[in-house]
Structures are given as C-alpha cells and as structure tokens.
Design a protein around this motif. Structure first.
Motif, PDB file in Angstrom:
ATOM      1  N   ASP A  70      42.362   9.526 -22.878  1.00  0.00           N
ATOM      2  CA  ASP A  70      42.505   8.096 -22.580  1.00  0.00           C
ATOM      3  C   ASP A  70      41.347   7.632 -21.694  1.00  0.00           C
ATOM      4  O   ASP A  70      40.739   6.582 -21.925  1.00  0.00           O
ATOM      5  N   MET A  71      41.066   8.431 -20.680  1.00  0.00           N
ATOM      6  CA  MET A  71      39.945   8.120 -19.802  1.00  0.00           C
ATOM      7  C   MET A  71      38.630   8.140 -20.576  1.00  0.00           C
ATOM      8  O   MET A  71      37.784   7.251 -20.418  1.00  0.00           O
ATOM      9  N   ALA A  72      38.485   9.139 -21.427  1.00  0.00           N
ATOM     10  CA  ALA A  72      37.242   9.271 -22.194  1.00  0.00           C
ATOM     11  C   ALA A  72      37.006   8.055 -23.073  1.00  0.00           C
ATOM     12  O   ALA A  72      35.886   7.529 -23.151  1.00  0.00           O
ATOM     13  N   GLU A  73      38.058   7.596 -23.744  1.00  0.00           N
ATOM     14  CA  GLU A  73      37.897   6.419 -24.604  1.00  0.00           C
ATOM     15  C   GLU A  73      37.471   5.204 -23.789  1.00  0.00           C
ATOM     16  O   GLU A  73      36.543   4.468 -24.169  1.00  0.00           O
ATOM     17  N   ALA A  74      38.111   4.991 -22.667  1.00  0.00           N
ATOM     18  CA  ALA A  74      37.769   3.837 -21.832  1.00  0.00           C
ATOM     19  C   ALA A  74      36.326   3.913 -21.343  1.00  0.00           C
ATOM     20  O   ALA A  74      35.607   2.905 -21.321  1.00  0.00           O
ATOM     21  N   ILE A  75      35.887   5.102 -20.955  1.00  0.00           N
ATOM     22  CA  ILE A  75      34.529   5.265 -20.430  1.00  0.00           C
ATOM     23  C   ILE A  75      33.490   5.080 -21.534  1.00  0.00           C
ATOM     24  O   ILE A  75      32.465   4.409 -21.343  1.00  0.00           O
ATOM     25  N   VAL A  76      33.749   5.648 -22.719  1.00  0.00           N
ATOM     26  CA  VAL A  76      32.805   5.480 -23.823  1.00  0.00           C
ATOM     27  C   VAL A  76      32.685   4.006 -24.198  1.00  0.00           C
ATOM     28  O   VAL A  76      31.573   3.475 -24.359  1.00  0.00           O
ATOM     29  N   LEU A  77      33.808   3.318 -24.330  1.00  0.00           N
ATOM     30  CA  LEU A  77      33.775   1.912 -24.728  1.00  0.00           C
ATOM     31  C   LEU A  77      33.083   1.049 -23.681  1.00  0.00           C
ATOM     32  O   LEU A  77      32.291   0.161 -24.011  1.00  0.00           O
ATOM     33  N   ASN A  78      33.369   1.288 -22.415  1.00  0.00           N
ATOM     34  CA  ASN A  78      32.711   0.505 -21.375  1.00  0.00           C
ATOM     35  C   ASN A  78      31.217   0.792 -21.329  1.00  0.00           C
ATOM     36  O   ASN A  78      30.393  -0.123 -21.234  1.00  0.00           O
ATOM     37  N   SER A  79      30.868   2.075 -21.418  1.00  0.00           N
ATOM     38  CA  SER A  79      29.455   2.462 -21.350  1.00  0.00           C
ATOM     39  C   SER A  79      28.657   1.855 -22.498  1.00  0.00           C
ATOM     40  O   SER A  79      27.513   1.437 -22.321  1.00  0.00           O
ATOM     41  N   LYS A  80      29.274   1.787 -23.694  1.00  0.00           N
ATOM     42  CA  LYS A  80      28.545   1.299 -24.868  1.00  0.00           C
ATOM     43  C   LYS A  80      28.628  -0.205 -25.043  1.00  0.00           C
ATOM     44  O   LYS A  80      27.627  -0.858 -25.371  1.00  0.00           O
ATOM     45  N   THR A  81      29.812  -0.793 -24.850  1.00  0.00           N
ATOM     46  CA  THR A  81      30.008  -2.172 -25.302  1.00  0.00           C
ATOM     47  C   THR A  81      30.106  -3.211 -24.194  1.00  0.00           C
ATOM     48  O   THR A  81      30.128  -4.407 -24.480  1.00  0.00           O
ATOM     49  N   HIS A  82      30.170  -2.790 -22.917  1.00  0.00           N
ATOM     50  CA  HIS A  82      30.311  -3.769 -21.835  1.00  0.00           C
ATOM     51  C   HIS A  82      29.161  -4.755 -21.840  1.00  0.00           C
ATOM     52  O   HIS A  82      29.339  -5.968 -21.711  1.00  0.00           O
ATOM     53  N   ARG A  83      27.944  -4.228 -22.000  1.00  0.00           N
ATOM     54  CA  ARG A  83      26.762  -5.060 -22.210  1.00  0.00           C
ATOM     55  C   ARG A  83      25.703  -4.163 -22.842  1.00  0.00           C
ATOM     56  O   ARG A  83      25.258  -3.193 -22.223  1.00  0.00           O
ATOM     57  N   THR A  84      25.326  -4.476 -24.054  1.00  0.00           N
ATOM     58  CA  THR A  84      24.491  -3.536 -24.824  1.00  0.00           C
ATOM     59  C   THR A  84      23.010  -3.634 -24.507  1.00  0.00           C
ATOM     60  O   THR A  84      22.264  -2.694 -24.769  1.00  0.00           O
ATOM     61  N   SER A  85      22.560  -4.741 -23.950  1.00  0.00           N
ATOM     62  CA  SER A  85      21.123  -4.979 -23.833  1.00  0.00           C
ATOM     63  C   SER A  85      20.524  -4.475 -22.525  1.00  0.00           C
ATOM     64  O   SER A  85      19.384  -4.798 -22.196  1.00  0.00           O
ATOM     65  N   VAL A  86      21.267  -3.653 -21.786  1.00  0.00           N
ATOM     66  CA  VAL A  86      20.797  -3.183 -20.484  1.00  0.00           C
ATOM     67  C   VAL A  86      20.517  -1.684 -20.527  1.00  0.00           C
ATOM     68  O   VAL A  86      21.041  -0.953 -21.366  1.00  0.00           O
ATOM     69  N   CYS A  87      19.685  -1.227 -19.584  1.00  0.00           N
ATOM     70  CA  CYS A  87      19.210   0.158 -19.652  1.00  0.00           C
ATOM     71  C   CYS A  87      20.281   1.180 -19.292  1.00  0.00           C
ATOM     72  O   CYS A  87      20.128   2.366 -19.603  1.00  0.00           O
ATOM     73  N   ASN A  88      21.378   0.766 -18.661  1.00  0.00           N
ATOM     74  CA  ASN A  88      22.421   1.736 -18.313  1.00  0.00           C
ATOM     75  C   ASN A  88      23.572   1.747 -19.317  1.00  0.00           C
ATOM     76  O   ASN A  88      24.619   2.322 -19.051  1.00  0.00           O
ATOM     77  N   ALA A  89      23.374   1.111 -20.470  1.00  0.00           N
ATOM     78  CA  ALA A  89      24.357   1.207 -21.547  1.00  0.00           C
ATOM     79  C   ALA A  89      24.203   2.553 -22.250  1.00  0.00           C
ATOM     80  O   ALA A  89      23.089   3.047 -22.434  1.00  0.00           O
TER      81      ALA A  89
END
Length: 420
Positions: free
Chosen positions: A244-263
């Motif tokens: 559950d944690m992994a899914e939340a972290i992957v989705l936030n890391s990838k889709t929270h904002r895609t155009s930034v260098c920490n995505a």
C-alpha cells in the motif's frame, strides 16, 4: 580588440553587479530581510502584470509547438506567483549564513584562527523556461550576500522581466542597489556565452535546466561552475515493502508533477512481490495516464505497456512516462540504479532496515529516500527555503543548494605580533 555589443552589455552588467555586491556585503541581516519581504509583497501586488506577461510567453511558446510538459514549467497562475513570493519570505526568515563561523581554534603559536562564511560576490544563473527560478535565485543570492545575473530562456523573457523589475524596484526602495538583481538578454546564445566566459567579473555560474544546457555550460565556461543535474530518479519496491505504501509512493513520485527533476522516471520491483504488485501498480499508473516502458513481466500485466529499451532506462521523461523492470535482489536494483541514474534522487520502499542500509550505501546519488517519495528532494521541503537548484556533483554543494551553498569562506587570523 573591442568586445561585441552583447559581450560588452554583459560585462557592464557584471561590473555594476560587482559594485552593488560590495555594498550588500556589509548590509545587516535586518536590511536584507526587509528588502526580501518588500520584494515578496511587491510580487503579490504585481500578480496581474506578471500573469499578463506570462500569458504572452505561453501563447508564443504554444504557437511554436512547445510540448505541454514544457509549457507547464513556463506557465504561471496566481497560486504559483503566491508560492514563489512565499518562497522569498521563507528565505527572509532563514538564518543569515554570512559571518557564520564554520570552525575555529587557537594554534600552538597563539594565533586565533576562524573560518568564516562570506558572500560569493557575483553569481550568474543560466536557466530554462521556469520563471519561478528568477524569484528563487534572486532571493537566495541576496540573502547570501551576492549579486545575481539572471540569464533565462527567451521563451520566458517577458515573465522574467516582469519579475525582475518588481524585485529590483522593491530592493531599491529599501536602500539597496537595484543592480543586485539584473536580467540579461535572452534573444540568442551570445549573452549566455558572454556570461560563461566573464572570468574575473563573475565568480560562479550555475546552470539549471536540461542535460544539453548543463553540458554546454560545464564544457564551455571559463567561470567556475556548480553543476546541477538532470533527474532520472528511481523507486525500488523491495521484497519486504508494504505494498500500500509502495503504491502511494510510486504514484506520488511519478504523477504529482511530471515536469520537475525530482519526479520518478524509473520503477524497479523485486521479483518476490512482482506477481502481486506489478499488476496493481500498472493498473494504477495506466489509470493516471502514464505510459509504462516495461520488461516482459510488466508487458504481461497490460497490453498498453510498451517494450522497454536501454534508452528508456536512461531517459528523464519529464512527462507521463516511466521505465519499469523486475529485479531479483536489492544488489541487482543497486546495479541498475548505478548504471542508469543521473545521481539525483533514488527511493527504496522496504520494512527491512538492513536492506534499506544496503541500498542507501550502494547507490551514489545526491539524495536517497527510504519509504518516502522522490518529490521531497527540494530545498523548501528540506527546510532550506527556496533552492537555487539540485547539485548532482560532488564538490562543496551536493543536493538542494540553499543559502550556505551560495557562500564561500575566509580565514580570519588574529595574532599578537607573531612572526614566522
């Protein structure tokens, strides 16, 4: 031989900046903070004119066929203006690094030695179409006691000019020279080249943008450079991960904002949890519009997954794309990261402290997250205030560069007549 007009313009700006920086070097924290707070208020008050200038930039960029993810970095709205104004206020609230004693001692001969932080002097910023960088860089350099020469992209020229005019006016209204913050022309490459080669007039150049820009500045500059890096960031989901944690972290890391260098741009999943987690994360990513470039296990989970290539593993997409693969061990994950990473940020999701330690020691990046999103690699999130960039090199500045990274040091030596 006389300099060409563009070079002369840049050199004249650098000389004015040098003069202004000498006045700033002796300014009190109170004076600097008052100027920053005035600049933040002025930015908010000028939101309308800043957004109008930005609208022209965005319309011209769109007409030129600029991709949507690049437009996102260029586009401002009232919330984004308020956010970078808040960033300026945050910098005002941070401790002043100038005058901080880094270390000190009394030598055997009685000399009293102190290493003290002092301003860099004149800092040049070369960056691409993100107008918020203009405000961030101006605020950090001013608080750190330096003048800044800003060379943004032509795509953001009107936005940058509006922001600089507002900030320079507010600074001057507080008794500091407006030449502390100057915008260089961006119509062609000549001004960037002149800034990179203004050795003796400019103390430091920082590039912020894509790999091509950074490579050009590093290779062509005669002024010392702090290299900021691209962000091919990885998330590794370990065998001992809370899924559950992994899914939340992957989705936030990838889709929270895609155009930034920490995505996040790359996903690795341990084989022991692949049967359960891969279909789950594929469905979640596809539902959010992400194109997955995956290996056989990922392709088996959904027909929309495209075959991953060597180039995909090394790509910073800055868009709704991600490369994905299953690995057999944490060591395999580490080897993959070390092969393809740009050295920015990596994340591991695991409940095993031993595995987390192995991963954090094994990868070689500016930031490593344990059970947290890659999106936290940011000066503001780290409590540094607005950052000037993320350094992926290994010199004195690595990771988010805040106030202290924008200073240098002087050794103060006090004696009582000692001679050698």
């Amino acid at each position: 031989m006389q300099d060409d007009p563009v070079t002369q313009h840049v050199h004249d700006a650098a000389r004015r900046a040098r003069t202004a920086s000498r006045q700033l070097a002796t300014a009190t924290r109170h004076t600097k903070d008052a100027a920053l707070l005035a600049a933040a208020d002025a930015l908010v008050e000028a939101t309308g004119s800043i957004l109008e200038a930005n609208r022209v930039d965005v319309d011209r960029a769109r007409a030129a066929g600029t991709p949507e993810n690049v437009l996102d970095r260029l586009r401002l709205d009232a919330d984004r203006v308020a956010a970078f104004a808040d960033g300026v206020r945050d910098v005002a609230g941070l401790p002043d690094p100038v005058g901080e004693v880094v270390r000190g001692s009394v030598l055997p001969n009685g000399l009293r030695l102190q290493q003290v932080r002092v301003p860099m002097g004149v800092i040049g910023m070369i960056y691409e179409g993100r107008p918020n960088v203009t405000a961030d860089a101006a605020a950090i350099c001013l608080k750190a006691g330096s003048a800044v020469l800003l060379r943004g992209s032509s795509s953001a020229a009107r936005s940058n000019r509006a922001i600089v005019d507002v900030m320079a006016g507010a600074i001057a209204g507080c008794g500091l020279p407006s030449d502390l913050v100057q915008l260089l022309p961006s119509e062609d490459r000549a001004s960037a080249t002149a800034l990179m080669r203004a050795r003796g007039l400019v103390d430091l150049v920082i590039p912020r943008g894509g790999a091509g820009l950074i490579r050009t500045v590093v290779q062509e500059s005669t002024v010392p450079v702090i290299e900021t890096g691209t962000g091919n960031c990885h998330v590794y989901v370990d065998a001992d991960a809370d899924l559950d944690m992994a899914e939340a972290i992957v989705l936030n890391s990838k889709t929270h904002r895609t155009s930034v260098c920490n995505a996040a741009e790359s996903l690795l999943v341990h084989a022991d949890v692949a049967e359960t987690f891969v279909p789950r994360i594929v469905a979640a990513l596809v539902a959010r519009g992400v194109t997955i470039h995956g290996d056989a296990t990922f392709r088996a989970a959904d027909p929309s997954v495209v075959a991953v290539t060597e180039e995909d593993h090394a790509t910073e997409y800055l868009d709704l794309d991600i490369s994905a693969a299953v690995v057999g061990s944490v060591d395999e994950a580490i080897e993959h990261v070390r092969t393809y990473s740009s050295g920015h940020t990596e994340a591991i999701v695991t409940s095993s402290m031993a595995t987390a330690r192995r991963f954090t020691l094994g990868v070689d990046s500016a930031a490593v997250m344990v059970n947290a999103s890659t999106r936290f690699t940011d000066g503001g999130e780290f409590g540094f205030g607005a950052e000037i960039g993320i350094s992926t090199q290994k010199l004195h500045a690595r990771g988010p560069m805040g106030l202290t990274e924008m200073t240098t040091t002087t050794y103060l030596v006090e004696g009582d007549g000692q001679i050698r």
